[in-house]
Design an enzyme around this catalytic site. Structure first.
Site, PDB file in Angstrom:
ATOM      1  N   CYS A 116     144.688  39.038 -24.514  1.00  0.00           N
ATOM      2  CA  CYS A 116     146.042  39.616 -24.619  1.00  0.00           C
ATOM      3  C   CYS A 116     146.790  39.599 -23.286  1.00  0.00           C
ATOM      4  O   CYS A 116     147.975  39.914 -23.235  1.00  0.00           O
ATOM      5  CB  CYS A 116     145.970  41.040 -25.151  1.00  0.00           C
ATOM      6  SG  CYS A 116     145.263  41.116 -26.788  1.00  0.00           S
ATOM      7  N   HIS A 256     152.222  45.302 -23.292  1.00  0.00           N
ATOM      8  CA  HIS A 256     151.511  44.654 -24.392  1.00  0.00           C
ATOM      9  C   HIS A 256     151.586  45.561 -25.621  1.00  0.00           C
ATOM     10  O   HIS A 256     151.439  46.779 -25.513  1.00  0.00           O
ATOM     11  CB  HIS A 256     150.058  44.416 -23.968  1.00  0.00           C
ATOM     12  CG  HIS A 256     149.200  43.887 -25.065  1.00  0.00           C
ATOM     13  ND1 HIS A 256     149.586  42.842 -25.876  1.00  0.00           N
ATOM     14  CD2 HIS A 256     147.962  44.256 -25.501  1.00  0.00           C
ATOM     15  CE1 HIS A 256     148.627  42.604 -26.752  1.00  0.00           C
ATOM     16  NE2 HIS A 256     147.629  43.455 -26.555  1.00  0.00           N
ATOM     17  N   ASN A 286     150.074  43.426 -33.103  1.00  0.00           N
ATOM     18  CA  ASN A 286     149.545  42.849 -31.870  1.00  0.00           C
ATOM     19  C   ASN A 286     149.346  41.345 -32.071  1.00  0.00           C
ATOM     20  O   ASN A 286     148.433  40.924 -32.784  1.00  0.00           O
ATOM     21  CB  ASN A 286     148.216  43.543 -31.534  1.00  0.00           C
ATOM     22  CG  ASN A 286     147.584  43.019 -30.254  1.00  0.00           C
ATOM     23  OD1 ASN A 286     148.034  42.021 -29.694  1.00  0.00           O
ATOM     24  ND2 ASN A 286     146.540  43.687 -29.790  1.00  0.00           N
TER      25      ASN A 286
HETATM   26  O1  UT7 Z   1     144.955  44.046 -27.614  1.00  0.00           O
HETATM   27  C1  UT7 Z   1     143.657  44.180 -27.081  1.00  0.00           C
HETATM   28  C2  UT7 Z   1     143.410  45.572 -26.709  1.00  0.00           C
HETATM   29  N1  UT7 Z   1     143.199  46.382 -27.891  1.00  0.00           N
HETATM   30  C3  UT7 Z   1     143.649  47.628 -27.903  1.00  0.00           C
HETATM   31  O2  UT7 Z   1     144.284  48.075 -26.992  1.00  0.00           O
HETATM   32  C4  UT7 Z   1     143.256  48.502 -29.093  1.00  0.00           C
HETATM   33  C5  UT7 Z   1     142.755  49.837 -28.605  1.00  0.00           C
HETATM   34  N2  UT7 Z   1     142.294  50.715 -29.653  1.00  0.00           N
HETATM   35  C6  UT7 Z   1     143.115  51.272 -30.571  1.00  0.00           C
HETATM   36  O3  UT7 Z   1     144.286  50.980 -30.613  1.00  0.00           O
HETATM   37  C7  UT7 Z   1     142.563  52.345 -31.477  1.00  0.00           C
HETATM   38  O4  UT7 Z   1     141.294  52.749 -31.014  1.00  0.00           O
HETATM   39  C8  UT7 Z   1     142.449  51.918 -32.959  1.00  0.00           C
HETATM   40  C9  UT7 Z   1     143.827  51.747 -33.553  1.00  0.00           C
HETATM   41  C10 UT7 Z   1     141.682  50.619 -33.071  1.00  0.00           C
HETATM   42  C11 UT7 Z   1     141.721  52.995 -33.752  1.00  0.00           C
HETATM   43  O5  UT7 Z   1     142.389  54.257 -33.596  1.00  0.00           O
HETATM   44  P1  UT7 Z   1     141.569  55.558 -33.204  1.00  0.00           P
HETATM   45  O6  UT7 Z   1     142.527  56.658 -33.139  1.00  0.00           O
HETATM   46  O7  UT7 Z   1     140.783  55.245 -31.961  1.00  0.00           O
HETATM   47  O8  UT7 Z   1     140.648  55.751 -34.466  1.00  0.00           O
HETATM   48  P2  UT7 Z   1     139.067  55.809 -34.538  1.00  0.00           P
HETATM   49  O9  UT7 Z   1     138.484  54.445 -34.437  1.00  0.00           O
HETATM   50  O10 UT7 Z   1     138.579  56.876 -33.615  1.00  0.00           O
HETATM   51  O11 UT7 Z   1     138.893  56.329 -36.046  1.00  0.00           O
HETATM   52  C12 UT7 Z   1     139.312  57.649 -36.435  1.00  0.00           C
HETATM   53  C13 UT7 Z   1     139.054  57.817 -37.910  1.00  0.00           C
HETATM   54  C14 UT7 Z   1     137.639  57.369 -38.339  1.00  0.00           C
HETATM   55  O12 UT7 Z   1     137.211  58.234 -39.356  1.00  0.00           O
HETATM   56  P3  UT7 Z   1     136.184  59.422 -39.034  1.00  0.00           P
HETATM   57  O13 UT7 Z   1     134.982  58.765 -38.463  1.00  0.00           O
HETATM   58  O14 UT7 Z   1     136.896  60.312 -38.044  1.00  0.00           O
HETATM   59  O15 UT7 Z   1     135.979  60.056 -40.372  1.00  0.00           O
HETATM   60  C15 UT7 Z   1     137.856  56.004 -38.901  1.00  0.00           C
HETATM   61  O16 UT7 Z   1     136.883  55.664 -39.862  1.00  0.00           O
HETATM   62  O17 UT7 Z   1     139.957  56.972 -38.642  1.00  0.00           O
HETATM   63  C16 UT7 Z   1     139.216  56.151 -39.552  1.00  0.00           C
HETATM   64  N3  UT7 Z   1     139.929  54.880 -39.688  1.00  0.00           N
HETATM   65  C17 UT7 Z   1     140.898  54.693 -40.587  1.00  0.00           C
HETATM   66  N4  UT7 Z   1     141.431  55.485 -41.531  1.00  0.00           N
HETATM   67  C18 UT7 Z   1     142.425  54.984 -42.290  1.00  0.00           C
HETATM   68  C19 UT7 Z   1     139.780  53.756 -38.948  1.00  0.00           C
HETATM   69  N5  UT7 Z   1     140.620  52.813 -39.365  1.00  0.00           N
HETATM   70  C20 UT7 Z   1     141.335  53.372 -40.381  1.00  0.00           C
HETATM   71  C21 UT7 Z   1     142.373  52.893 -41.218  1.00  0.00           C
HETATM   72  N6  UT7 Z   1     142.888  53.722 -42.136  1.00  0.00           N
HETATM   73  N7  UT7 Z   1     142.883  51.659 -41.088  1.00  0.00           N
END
Ligand code: UT7
Length: 334
Positions: A116, A256, A286
Site C-alpha cells: 500500500c 492511505h 482500500n
Molecule cells: O492497507 C494495508 C494496511 N491495512 C490496514 O491498515 C488495516 C488495519 N486493520 C483494520 O482496519 C481493522 O483491524 C479491521 C477493519 C481489519 C478490523 O476491525 P477491528 O475493529 O480491528 O475488528 P476486530 O478484528 O477486532 O473484530 C472485532 C469483532 C470480532 O468479533 P468478536 O471476536 O469481538 O466477537 C470479529 O469477529 O468484529 C467481528 N468482525 C465482524 N463483524 C461483522 C470482523 N469482521 C466483521 C465483519 N462484520 N465484516
C-alpha cells in the site's frame, strides 16, 4: 546550475463500473452495513469483474487519461513505473505491458512492489531520477486489482478492499514546486501479519495450496491497525515539523485509505481538521497502491498552485512513509 525539482503536472484515473455495496456483501458473508461503516468506513467498492482483465487494464485507462489531459508527447516519456501488488503476471512487468499499450517508445519500465506504500516509494524514485538531471518526464501509476486476491468468504478482509488505478506525470522544473521531502521506512517484522501464503517461490502453487485457500490475502487486522496508526502518525509529524508545516499551512493531508479510524487518528495527531483531509474510502475502499493517486484524481479541481500536501501510507512489509509535495498547478487539467 539551477536546482532541478520534480513536480506533478497531471493526474489520470480509472475505477471499474461494477459497484459492490455493503448490502451485497451482507448477502455473501455474515456482516452488515453498520459494522462496516463504523469499523472501516467503506460504503461501496469498485470491482473489475470482467474475465480476462487485470491490473494493466485499469492502469492503462488511467495513464491514457493522464496523457490526454496533460497533452504530453508519449515519445518524451523517459520512464513508467507501476506500483502494484497484483501485477497481471509474475513476469513480465505490468509496466512493460503499458509501454506497448500506450505506445511509449523511449521509456524504461518496471513494477514496484511496496504494497500500500507503493505510490509513495514511487514518488521518491521518480523525484530522484528527475533531480539527477538524466530524466525529464516520468509516469507513475498506482494500481491494484485487490479483488483478485481477496477471499469473499472471509468477513474480516473482504469488506475492506476494492479495485482501481490512477497515474501522475512527474516532470523536471526549476521552479520551487514539487516533491520537496520524503521519509520512507521498511520494518520487515510485518511479514506474519499481512501476506499471501502461497504463489511465490517459498510455496509455489499446487493442488494443496489451492485446496487450503492459500492464495488469498491474509491479515491480522488488529496488529496491522496499531502499527499503521503509530507509524503513519509519527512519520507524518516528523516530515511536517522538519519542513515548518503545521495545522495553519498544511493545505491537504492525503492518507492511505485503509480505515477511516486510521485516517482520523493521523489527522488529529497533526491537528488538521477533516475538511483538509482527502477521503474517498467510502466509495472505493482500500485499493492498495491506488489510494493516494485516486485521492488526487478526485480532489484535483480543489488544488491550487503552492498548496502544501502531505501524503502518508502504510502497508505490508511493513512499509510506511510520508512525502511533502508543494502542488504545481491550479485546478483540473482536462
Ligand atoms: O492497507 C494495508 C494496511 N491495512 C490496514 O491498515 C488495516 C488495519 N486493520 C483494520 O482496519 C481493522 O483491524 C479491521 C477493519 C481489519 C478490523 O476491525 P477491528 O475493529 O480491528 O475488528 P476486530 O478484528 O477486532 O473484530 C472485532 C469483532 C470480532 O468479533 P468478536 O471476536 O469481538 O466477537 C470479529 O469477529 O468484529 C467481528 N468482525 C465482524 N463483524 C461483522 C470482523 N469482521 C466483521 C465483519 N462484520 N465484516
Amino acid at each position: 546550475m539551477e536546482k532541478i525539482n520534480a513536480v506533478i503536472t497531471g493526474v489520470g484515473g480509472y475505477v471499474p463500473d461494477y459497484v459492490l455495496t455493503n448490502e451485497e456483501l451482507s448477502r455473501m458473508v455474515d456482516t452488515n452495513d453498520e459494522w462496516i461503516m463504523t469499523r472501516i468506513g467503506v460504503k461501496e467498492r469498485r470491482i473489475l469483474n470482467e474475465e480476462g482483465l487485470g491490473t494493466s487494464y485499469m492502469a492503462r485507462k488511467a495513464a491514457k487519461q493522464l496523457i490526454q489531459r496533460t497533452g504530453v508527447n508519449p515519445d518524451e516519456i523517459d520512464a513508467i513505473f507501476v506500483s502494484t501488488t497484483t501485477p497481471d503476471y509474475h513476469f513480465p512487468s505490468t509496466a512493460s505491458i503499458l509501454c506497448d499499450k500506450l505506445g511509449l517508445k523511449n521509456a524504461f519500465a518496471f513494477d514496484l512492489q511496496a504494497a500500500c506504500c507503493g505510490f509513495l516509494y514511487g514518488l521518491e524514485l521518480a523525484a530522484s531520477l528527475i533531480c539527477s538531471g538524466r530524466h525529464k518526464k516520468v509516469i507513475l501509476v498506482g494500481a491494484d486489482k485487490m479483488s483478485s486476491m481477496v477471499d469473499y468468504s472471509d468477513r474480516a478482509t473482504c469488506p475492506i478492499f476494492g479495485d482501481g488505478a490512477a497515474a501522475v506525470l512527474i516532470e523536471a522544473t526549476t521552479e520551487d514546486y514539487g516533491i520537496m521531502d520524503s521519509l520512507l521506512r521498511t520494518d520487515g517484522k510485518g511479514l506474519p501479519f499481512l501476506h499471501m501464503k502461497a504463489g511465490g517461490s517459498v510455496c509455489p502453487p499446487s493442488y494443496f495450496t489451492v485446496d487450503h485457500r492459500m492464495h488469498y490475502l491474509y491479515q491480522e487486522g488488529r496488529t496491522v491497525f496499531k502499527y499503521a496508526v503509530s507509524n503513519m502518525s509519527e512519520i507524518t509529524s516528523v516530515v511536517a515539523e522538519r519542513n515548518g508545516l503545521n495545522k495553519e499551512n498544511i493545505s491537504w493531508v492525503i492518507p492511505h485509505q485503509a480505515n477511516l479510524r486510521i485516517i482520523d487518528a493521523v489527522a488529529s495527531r497533526l491537528e488538521v481538521p477533516q475538511e483538509k483531509v482527502m477521503i474517498n474510502i467510502q466509495r472505493y475502499g482500500n485499493t492498495s497502491a491506488g489510494t493516494l493517486p485516486l485521492c488526487l484524481w478526485d480532489y484535483e479541481k480543489k488544488l491550487k498552485k503552492g498548496d502544501n500536501l502531505i501524503f502518508t501510507a502504510f502497508g505490508a512489509g511493513f512499509t510506511y512513509g510520508a512525502v511533502y509535495v508543494k502542488w504545481g498547478y491550479d485546478g483540473n487539467k482536462r
